[in-house]
Design a protein around this motif. Structure first.
Motif, PDB file in Angstrom:
ATOM      1  N   GLY A   1      -1.893  16.309   5.337  1.00  0.00           N
ATOM      2  CA  GLY A   1      -1.740  16.900   4.526  1.00  0.00           C
ATOM      3  C   GLY A   1      -1.038  17.007   3.163  1.00  0.00           C
ATOM      4  N   TRP A   2      -1.032  17.920   3.075  1.00  0.00           N
ATOM      5  CA  TRP A   2      -0.824  18.203   1.733  1.00  0.00           C
ATOM      6  C   TRP A   2       0.947  18.156   1.571  1.00  0.00           C
ATOM      7  N   GLY A   3       1.776  17.501   0.781  1.00  0.00           N
ATOM      8  CA  GLY A   3       2.872  18.348   1.160  1.00  0.00           C
ATOM      9  C   GLY A   3       3.338  18.561  -1.003  1.00  0.00           C
ATOM     10  N   TYR A   4       5.150  18.458  -0.736  1.00  0.00           N
ATOM     11  CA  TYR A   4       4.962  19.756  -2.600  1.00  0.00           C
ATOM     12  C   TYR A   4       4.762  18.485  -3.307  1.00  0.00           C
ATOM     13  N   TYR A   5       4.016  17.208  -3.294  1.00  0.00           N
ATOM     14  CA  TYR A   5       4.300  16.705  -4.667  1.00  0.00           C
ATOM     15  C   TYR A   5       3.193  14.764  -4.335  1.00  0.00           C
ATOM     16  N   SER A   6       2.601  14.419  -3.115  1.00  0.00           N
ATOM     17  CA  SER A   6       1.240  14.315  -2.631  1.00  0.00           C
ATOM     18  C   SER A   6       0.895  14.846  -1.836  1.00  0.00           C
ATOM     19  N   TYR A   7      -0.855  13.915  -1.493  1.00  0.00           N
ATOM     20  CA  TYR A   7      -1.739  14.074  -0.386  1.00  0.00           C
ATOM     21  C   TYR A   7      -2.094  12.802   0.656  1.00  0.00           C
ATOM     22  N   SER A   8      -1.362  13.366   2.162  1.00  0.00           N
ATOM     23  CA  SER A   8      -1.401  11.555   3.111  1.00  0.00           C
ATOM     24  C   SER A   8      -2.831  12.148   3.872  1.00  0.00           C
TER      25      SER A   8
ATOM     26  N   ILE B   1      14.246  13.719   7.295  1.00  0.00           N
ATOM     27  CA  ILE B   1      13.335  14.455   6.805  1.00  0.00           C
ATOM     28  C   ILE B   1      14.063  14.884   5.451  1.00  0.00           C
ATOM     29  N   PHE B   2      14.815  13.791   4.685  1.00  0.00           N
ATOM     30  CA  PHE B   2      15.112  13.636   3.473  1.00  0.00           C
ATOM     31  C   PHE B   2      14.187  12.705   2.873  1.00  0.00           C
ATOM     32  N   GLU B   3      13.272  12.020   3.652  1.00  0.00           N
ATOM     33  CA  GLU B   3      12.179  10.978   3.050  1.00  0.00           C
ATOM     34  C   GLU B   3      11.018  12.452   1.877  1.00  0.00           C
ATOM     35  N   GLN B   4      10.775  12.091   0.980  1.00  0.00           N
ATOM     36  CA  GLN B   4       9.599  13.172  -0.373  1.00  0.00           C
ATOM     37  C   GLN B   4       8.501  13.461   1.212  1.00  0.00           C
ATOM     38  N   ASP B   5       8.152  14.254   1.269  1.00  0.00           N
ATOM     39  CA  ASP B   5       6.908  14.947   2.003  1.00  0.00           C
ATOM     40  C   ASP B   5       6.977  14.041   3.220  1.00  0.00           C
ATOM     41  N   TRP B   6       8.269  14.143   4.237  1.00  0.00           N
ATOM     42  CA  TRP B   6       8.089  13.901   5.377  1.00  0.00           C
ATOM     43  C   TRP B   6       7.208  13.882   6.207  1.00  0.00           C
TER      44      TRP B   6
ATOM     45  N   PRO C   1       0.361  -1.245   0.000  1.00  0.00           N
ATOM     46  CA  PRO C   1      -0.233  -0.363  -0.227  1.00  0.00           C
ATOM     47  C   PRO C   1       0.730   1.284  -0.017  1.00  0.00           C
ATOM     48  N   VAL C   2       0.325   2.271  -0.150  1.00  0.00           N
ATOM     49  CA  VAL C   2       1.125   3.670  -0.338  1.00  0.00           C
ATOM     50  C   VAL C   2       0.013   4.313   0.450  1.00  0.00           C
ATOM     51  N   PRO C   3       0.444   5.429   1.387  1.00  0.00           N
ATOM     52  CA  PRO C   3      -0.014   6.418   2.350  1.00  0.00           C
ATOM     53  C   PRO C   3      -0.720   7.407   1.536  1.00  0.00           C
ATOM     54  N   TYR C   4      -0.744   7.424   0.476  1.00  0.00           N
ATOM     55  CA  TYR C   4      -1.707   8.717  -0.735  1.00  0.00           C
ATOM     56  C   TYR C   4      -2.826   8.391  -1.362  1.00  0.00           C
ATOM     57  N   THR C   5      -3.805   9.397  -1.397  1.00  0.00           N
ATOM     58  CA  THR C   5      -4.978   9.495  -1.856  1.00  0.00           C
ATOM     59  C   THR C   5      -3.707  10.116  -3.837  1.00  0.00           C
ATOM     60  N   TYR C   6      -3.406  11.057  -3.139  1.00  0.00           N
ATOM     61  CA  TYR C   6      -2.838  11.505  -4.652  1.00  0.00           C
ATOM     62  C   TYR C   6      -1.570  11.481  -5.023  1.00  0.00           C
ATOM     63  N   MET C   7      -0.915  11.796  -5.632  1.00  0.00           N
ATOM     64  CA  MET C   7       0.675  11.846  -6.042  1.00  0.00           C
ATOM     65  C   MET C   7       1.029  12.234  -6.968  1.00  0.00           C
ATOM     66  N   THR C   8       2.068  12.912  -7.214  1.00  0.00           N
ATOM     67  CA  THR C   8       2.533  13.541  -8.549  1.00  0.00           C
ATOM     68  C   THR C   8       3.578  12.675  -8.746  1.00  0.00           C
ATOM     69  N   ILE C   9       3.944  11.623 -10.370  1.00  0.00           N
ATOM     70  CA  ILE C   9       4.157  10.192 -10.925  1.00  0.00           C
ATOM     71  C   ILE C   9       4.679  10.717 -12.049  1.00  0.00           C
ATOM     72  N   TYR C  10       5.903  10.967 -12.730  1.00  0.00           N
ATOM     73  CA  TYR C  10       6.820  11.206 -13.338  1.00  0.00           C
ATOM     74  C   TYR C  10       6.045  13.107 -13.735  1.00  0.00           C
ATOM     75  N   GLY C  11       5.239  13.847 -12.589  1.00  0.00           N
ATOM     76  CA  GLY C  11       5.278  15.103 -13.604  1.00  0.00           C
ATOM     77  C   GLY C  11       3.762  15.038 -13.314  1.00  0.00           C
ATOM     78  N   TRP C  12       3.071  13.884 -13.249  1.00  0.00           N
ATOM     79  CA  TRP C  12       1.715  13.899 -13.538  1.00  0.00           C
ATOM     80  C   TRP C  12       0.620  13.960 -12.132  1.00  0.00           C
ATOM     81  N   PRO C  13      -0.086  14.608 -11.546  1.00  0.00           N
ATOM     82  CA  PRO C  13      -1.254  14.408 -10.703  1.00  0.00           C
ATOM     83  C   PRO C  13      -1.269  13.169 -10.607  1.00  0.00           C
ATOM     84  N   THR C  14      -1.608  12.453  -9.964  1.00  0.00           N
ATOM     85  CA  THR C  14      -2.270  10.860 -10.348  1.00  0.00           C
ATOM     86  C   THR C  14      -3.411  10.588  -9.351  1.00  0.00           C
TER      87      THR C  14
END
Length: 417
Positions: free
Chosen positions: A310-317, A298-303, A250-263
């Motif tokens: 909440g909304w990170g730079y590339y995802s929503y959890s 803190i070096f993990e993406q949208d940690w 599983p992933v912790p996100y309902t939205y992710m930016t994958i290859y530059g595309w909101p998914t």
């Protein structure tokens, strides 16, 4: 005469009232559901199902409380023998399970049969082919050579609800008792398989569940998430790897930016069907927070937003607390429910955190997935009088705990005590 009849009527009425009052205080006993043998596969007639086993049974737990669980393509069964065993169905109903029997199961010299319970994303074949290369022997071959009757279970859903899998496990134990004539079995559970196993021997169940029947002698844990895990929310880079490669988990996100595309990735998320997920119910039930023990990287993406929501730079959890609540905070329930006093327990953890193809858990000492502190959290289990035979840490990773020669030697020691 009329007076006598009146007295008799009053007596009968009073007796009936007492019976109603008595039954209102008597708690109904849940009868164990029946088990139907749907098909038996043999090595001669069905080699493409049996593989390295001598025989495989497909069985059904006849309980309407157990329903079809949600699959997505990525978490359907992939092993051909398993799919064929389920009637060429990669997403079978959760009432179904496979019981694998290794050669010599009916002539074994050891007094107690052994049942192996697989982890997430796996199946019973892991016990005979752990590296999926057809050449590396597993736990089944090693134990059978020492005279044990060896069985393994395959759950219908590789990431299924642990309350459901607890009931299926209870049915598998009953089936083994029926065909061997034994009254108890020894359980060996790996990773997520420890959820259903520990729930059974602790009698943690739904109101409709089957009560523990005092039919487990020894319970051997391998890489158990006793204190829960927060891997999905802590190791955020793993989510991008899962979505980019189609790997299981599983992933912790309902939205992710994958290859530059909101998914929209809700379908692959750890959250429930109400949030567009629902394909990984057993994963949410294993969650617990460890951020107060090991700092987040803190070096993990949208940690930060991944873990706390909440909304990170590339995802929503939705955050780990949200997912824990959806999973019913099962780990907390288990921490507060000891293993039954008649059960003997042994726990093995790993200290090597490098696993080929898996983002390693390195924020604290771990086996690559489960923190050592979580795997060795045995005090809550033995608080009710259960015996702890041994707790040990070996320098191997999470996967190797179920087949590495040093682990197999330790397992045999626990079985033969």
């Amino acid at each position: 005469m009329k007076k006598k009849r009146s007295i008799i009527s009053l007596c009968l009425s009073a007796l009936f009232s007492l019976m109603l009052l008595f039954t209102s205080f008597v708690k109904p006993v849940n009868a164990a559901p029946t088990i139907t043998l749907e098909q038996t596969f043999t090595a001669t007639a069905n080699p493409d199902v049996v593989g390295k086993w001598s025989e495989v049974e497909r069985l059904r737990v006849n309980d309407t409380n157990i329903t079809q669980e949600l699959f997505i393509t990525d978490n359907e069964h992939k092993t051909s023998t398993i799919v064929k065993g389920f009637g060429n169905d990669a997403s079978p109903n959760s009432q179904l399970f496979l019981l694998h029997k290794f050669a010599g199961w009916n002539t074994a010299t050891k007094p107690y049969p052994v049942l192996f319970v697989h982890g997430a994303g796996s199946d019973g074949d892991f016990a005979v082919d752990p590296e999926r290369n057809g050449t590396t022997p597993g736990l089944a071959q090693s134990l059978a050579a020492d005279g044990y009757a060896v069985f393994a279970i395959t759950f219908a859903h590789p990431h299924g609800d642990n309350y459901i899998q607890r009931e299926v496990l209870a049915a598998a134990i009953q089936r083994i008792k029926d065909i061997t004539g034994k009254t108890k079995v020894d359980l060996i559970a790996h990773s997520k398989g420890n959820m259903s196993s520990r729930m059974y021997v602790s009698d943690v169940k739904k109101s409709w569940g089957t009560a523990f029947r005092n039919d487990v002698r020894r319970y051997i844990q391998l890489g158990a998430p006793n204190g829960g895990i927060d891997y999905t929310f802590r190791n955020t880079w793993a989510a991008w790897g899962i979505m980019a490669t189609g790997a299981f988990g599983p992933v912790p996100y309902t939205y992710m930016t994958i290859y530059g595309w909101p998914t929209d990735t809700a379908y692959h998320s750890i959250y429930s069907a109400a949030d567009g997920g629902g394909a990984y119910p057993g994963q949410a039930q294993m969650l617990a927070r460890w951020d107060n023990v090991y700092d987040l990287d803190i070096f993990e993406q949208d940690w930060y937003t991944t873990y706390y929501g909440g909304w990170g730079y590339y995802s929503y959890s939705e955050g780990i607390d949200y997912a824990i609540n959806q999973g019913g905070n099962l780990i907390n329930t288990l921490k507060n429910t000891p293993v039954k006093s008649t059960v003997q327990l042994a726990t093995l953890a790993g200290s090597e955190n490098v696993i080929n193809g898996v983002v390693m858990e390195d924020d604290g000492p771990s086996d690559g997935v489960v923190f050592i502190a979580s795997a060795t959290m045995t005090d809550p289990m033995i608080s009710g009088g259960a015996t702890l035979l041994e707790k040990k840490v070996l320098p191997i990773n999470h996967v190797q705990l179920a087949y590495d020669p040093t682990a197999l030697t330790w397992i045999k020691t626990q079985l033969s005590r």
